[in-house]
Design a protein around this motif. Structure first.
Motif, PDB file in Angstrom:
ATOM      1  N   PHE A 141     -28.959 -27.612  24.699  1.00 60.22           N
ATOM      2  CA  PHE A 141     -29.939 -28.283  23.842  1.00 60.22           C
ATOM      3  C   PHE A 141     -30.539 -29.528  24.483  1.00 60.22           C
ATOM      4  N   GLY A 144     -29.090 -36.011  24.455  1.00 61.04           N
ATOM      5  CA  GLY A 144     -29.465 -36.650  23.198  1.00 61.04           C
ATOM      6  C   GLY A 144     -28.484 -36.381  22.085  1.00 61.04           C
ATOM      7  N   PRO A 145     -28.704 -36.997  20.938  1.00 63.83           N
ATOM      8  CA  PRO A 145     -27.726 -36.960  19.848  1.00 63.83           C
ATOM      9  C   PRO A 145     -27.580 -35.597  19.192  1.00 63.83           C
ATOM     10  N   LEU A 146     -28.569 -34.684  19.379  1.00 65.84           N
ATOM     11  CA  LEU A 146     -28.441 -33.379  18.726  1.00 65.84           C
ATOM     12  C   LEU A 146     -27.183 -32.659  19.226  1.00 65.84           C
ATOM     13  N   PHE A 149     -24.186 -34.301  17.711  1.00 62.07           N
ATOM     14  CA  PHE A 149     -24.066 -33.930  16.300  1.00 62.07           C
ATOM     15  C   PHE A 149     -23.450 -32.541  16.159  1.00 62.07           C
TER      16      PHE A 149
END
Lengths: 270, 271, 264
Positions: A141, A144-146, A149
């Motif tokens: 993905f 980053g935070p995705l 998460f």
């Protein structure tokens, strides 16, 4: 069985051994000694390197005496907020997904095929280390935070579903049976028979998991999955130990207050 | 019982109005918090990259399968290191955790005002910081290698073990301790005869439980240079050799399953 | 032998557990301490061996002052007072033999006790005592495998191996069934006679006390309200100690139908 006093008076007494069979006992002792001999000898200690590093260790301790919050404050703030956001979102999402899986992974209320599938999901989630999951998800993905998460949500599922399923399996079945005998639907049965019994445990576990997720979110940044870990990693790379100390202090204080909060909440719902 | 009046009729409700409102407000704020959090995550994400996720995943899987079986010969050394990091780290941490636990437990601490808060601080500091961060720090102090991993695992485990252990100490049966004290035993003898036997089962359980966790944690310490199989994982990831990565992941899964089995067996034997 | 002078204990909560108790016991006397729950019986015997520090007043054992002692001096005095507990207070995960030998801890050095290297004299004495209380065959069993009556016998052996001059016995029968209670009481009293020990026995069962002891002291709200022989315990006295109750029915003599060698 009768023991004759005269026969044993004057004989020394020894505490019976934990492992009764002497061959097995000595075998295990020898095995342990051999293992530790080889284990310790394979740790190569480079004393010169440690001596050089002691200076850095000392700087790290000094950093705690005089943490530097200001010079990297914008990075620290951004990283910290990202960690908080990932923690909150992943805990909520994790709980929402965990509940149906926990119901499916409880043998006393789920049919066998559903049980097997849910248990499999739980085992996979528990067996994979968060960092490894994060690495793979970052590759898929992007940074980053995705990715963070998703990693934390996935880890939450394994943790919560397993413990919640155990709670459901050990609950008192009388009340659910009484509800069932009123002719309730399956959803009503869960709502009135099962939910009241496991609710306090669910809340307690969720609070605990919130705490864990925050701590984990602090390292996900090391592999690019967002959060304060990235800031920490940069500070380490530049040997800015006073900033490192500041970040660690923020993490420790946050964890302490989360622990306090969860203690208060668990006390109230008891 | 909460009731409301409606068209002159009393209608029963589960909760009164205030409780109902608080519940509603909690759901509302929970949802808002989640949505705001999601907004931040979404802003921090490059969505065009995410659109390619299926291809990326597909690409990784096709390259990861079949695993490069021959690579296993280069993994035996790292596996041995990983197990050693976990085992020695657990033992060192237990040696340090025991005195800290006795200092932290209300009924054995030498001083409630000074020593106990200090011990609790050590426990919290050790627990709050992930072993990878400890490893990062130690790699910069003692240099890369197994030693950094052992020390990182030890430091991280102190808090965990000491916390569970001091809770066990606080739960002991005090009359057994009183009975030993009443014989005229020295304080250390009271410890060995009155307290230690009571916490032995918890101690053994904690040790095995933590060892199991440490096996998992030591598999990734190599990512920051602290020895073990994580080093190979890191270098395989760096050269995008997914067939090596998949083999390493299988080895790690296998190790986790074995350690869980061992710890379950040992716990069963002790308790 | 034992002398209490104006012994007073006030807990931090403000509860006055003992109010200026005076008591003198000659050597070899077995005394029952009766009174309702919360009368201060447990506090009194714990003040004697200083498990509870009295607020004021003094305790003398054979002429030596016990109150105010610390460290080694206190340990030496505690060795001379054996204690037997209501819930047996055996260390459950140690063996019967270790529990009995723990009575010698006041005499044995730390390292010897850590490695369980007790002097042969102590080991022999432990065997003799276990034989005396009928548990020699259980010596290497773990204490949590024993029944209540058996555990209390081990507790008695642990107190006696201290070679005490005084036994402090806290509700020895409260957790036992009636028949075992009588066996345990008989055993304690017999052993006191054999060895010329004095004993203070806290007990709530008046009938049981009357059956075995030579002197009864009644406590109420921390103050001594009765001191006399077992036959002086008339219903009026019991009303004074415990409050109103139909005492004729309660103090009826219990049938002594069991044998001391029962296996309970």
């Amino acid at each position: 069985m009768s023991t004759d006093l005269d026969a044993i008076v004057g004989k020394p007494w020894k505490k019976p051994s934990f492992i009764k069979n002497p061959a097995l006992r000595w075998g295990l002792v020898i095995l342990a000694v051999v293992y530790f001999y080889f284990a310790f000898t394979t740790i190569d200690v480079n004393w010169a390197r440690i001596y050089r590093g002691l200076d850095r260790g000392w700087q790290f301790i000094l950093g705690f005496a005089n943490p530097d919050f200001t010079s990297r404050w914008s990075d620290i703030y951004a990283g910290f907020m990202e960690s908080v956001v990932m923690t909150v979102a992943s805990t909520v999402a994790g709980i929402a997904i965990s509940i149906p899986i926990a119901l499916g992974a409880a043998r006393n209320i789920a049919p066998l095929p559903v049980y097997m599938v849910c248990r499999f999901i739980v085992s996979i989630s528990r067996a994979l280390n968060e960092i490894i999951v994060a690495i793979i998800l970052v590759k898929i993905f992007g940074f980053g935070p995705l990715a963070g998460f998703l990693t934390l949500s996935f880890a939450t599922i394994g943790f919560l579903s397993k413990l919640l399923a155990e709670e459901i399996e050990s609950m008192n079945m009388v009340a659910p049976e009484a509800i069932q005998s009123t002719g309730s639907s399956w959803a009503q049965w869960i709502n009135f028979g099962v939910q009241p019994q496991v609710m306090p445990r669910l809340i307690g576990l969720s609070m605990y998991r919130l705490d864990i997720n925050f701590r984990e979110s602090a390292v996900l940044g090391l592999v690019g999955a967002g959060g304060i870990g990235a800031t920490l990693n940069t500070a380490f790379d530049r040997y800015e130990f006073d900033s490192v100390a500041a970040i660690l202090l923020i993490i420790i204080v946050t964890v302490m207050s989360l622990e306090y909060l969860s203690g208060v909440i668990r006390e109230r719902i008891k | 019982m909460p009731m409301i009046e409606k068209n002159g009729q009393k209608i029963w409700q589960v909760r009164d109005r205030k409780a109902q409102f608080i519940r509603w407000a909690m759901w509302f704020f929970g949802t808002v918090a989640f949505l705001m959090a999601w907004k931040v995550i979404s802003d921090g994400t490059e969505w065009y990259y995410v659109q390619t996720a299926p291809q990326a995943a597909n690409d990784i899987i096709t390259r990861a399968w079949p695993p490069k079986w021959g690579y296993i010969n280069k993994l035996w050394g790292p596996i041995w290191d990983t197990v050693n990091i976990a085992t020695i780290g657990t033992i060192v941490s237990l040696m340090l955790a025991v005195p800290i636990a006795f200092m932290a437990a209300r009924n054995t601490t030498p001083s409630m005002l000074f020593v106990r808060p200090l011990a609790l601080l050590v426990i919290v500091a050790s627990r709050s910081v992930n072993s990878l961060i400890w490893a990062l720090l130690l790699v910069s102090i003692v240099g890369p290698g197994v030693l950094a991993g052992v020390v990182a695992i030890s430091i991280r485990s102190i808090g965990f073990c000491a916390k569970l252990l001091y809770e066990a100490i606080e739960e002991i049966n005090e009359t057994q301790v009183e009975a030993i004290t009443a014989t005229g035993a020295r304080p250390w003898q009271v410890m060995v005869y009155g307290i230690v036997p009571q916490i032995m089962p918890s101690f053994a359980g904690i040790a095995v439980f933590r060892w199991d966790i440490n096996i998992r944690e030591s598999t990734v310490l190599g990512l920051v240079g602290a020895g073990g199989i994580g080093l190979q994982l890191n270098s395989s990831l760096n050269i995008l050799s997914w067939s090596q990565v998949s083999l390493i992941l299988m080895v790690i899964l296998f190790a986790v399953v074995i350690s869980e089995w061992v710890s379950a067996k040992v716990r069963g034997a002790i308790i | 032998m034992l002398e209490l002078k104006q012994l007073t204990k006030t807990y931090k909560t403000g509860d006055q557990a003992l109010k200026a108790v005076d008591l003198t016991m000659p050597a070899g006397q077995v005394l029952a301490l009766i009174g309702p729950s919360g009368a201060g019986k447990s506090t009194l015997i714990r003040c004697v061996n200083q498990l509870v520090r009295p607020t004021s007043g003094q305790v003398f054992l054979a002429g030596d002052e016990v109150t105010g002692l610390k460290g080694n001096a206190l340990r030496r005095v505690r060795r001379r007072m054996g204690m037997i507990f209501q819930e047996y207070a055996l260390v459950e995960r140690l063996t019967v033999m270790e529990n009995v030998l723990s009575g010698r801890l006041g005499y044995v050095g730390f390292w010897r006790s850590l490695f369980r290297k007790f002097p042969q004299k102590d080991v022999d004495e432990a065997y003799r005592l276990l034989d005396r209380v009928g548990l020699l065959h259980m010596a290497d069993k773990r204490a949590d495998e024993l029944s209540g009556g058996q555990r209390q016998r081990v507790g008695i052996a642990r107190a006696l191996i201290q070679d005490p001059a005084l036994l402090l016995v806290d509700e020895p029968t409260a957790s036992l069934d009636p028949k075992t209670s009588r066996q345990i009481m008989r055993l304690i009293v017999e052993l006191c006679k054999e060895r010329g020990l004095a004993a203070i026995i806290n007990i709530h069962d008046v009938a049981l006390a009357q059956m075995f002891v030579e002197r009864v002291v009644g406590l109420k709200m921390g103050a001594m309200v009765f001191d006399g022989g077992p036959d002086d315990l008339v219903p009026d006295v019991l009303t004074e100690v415990y409050g109103e109750e139909d005492w004729e029915a309660t103090i009826e003599k219990v049938d002594d139908d069991d044998d001391a060698d029962g296996d309970a």
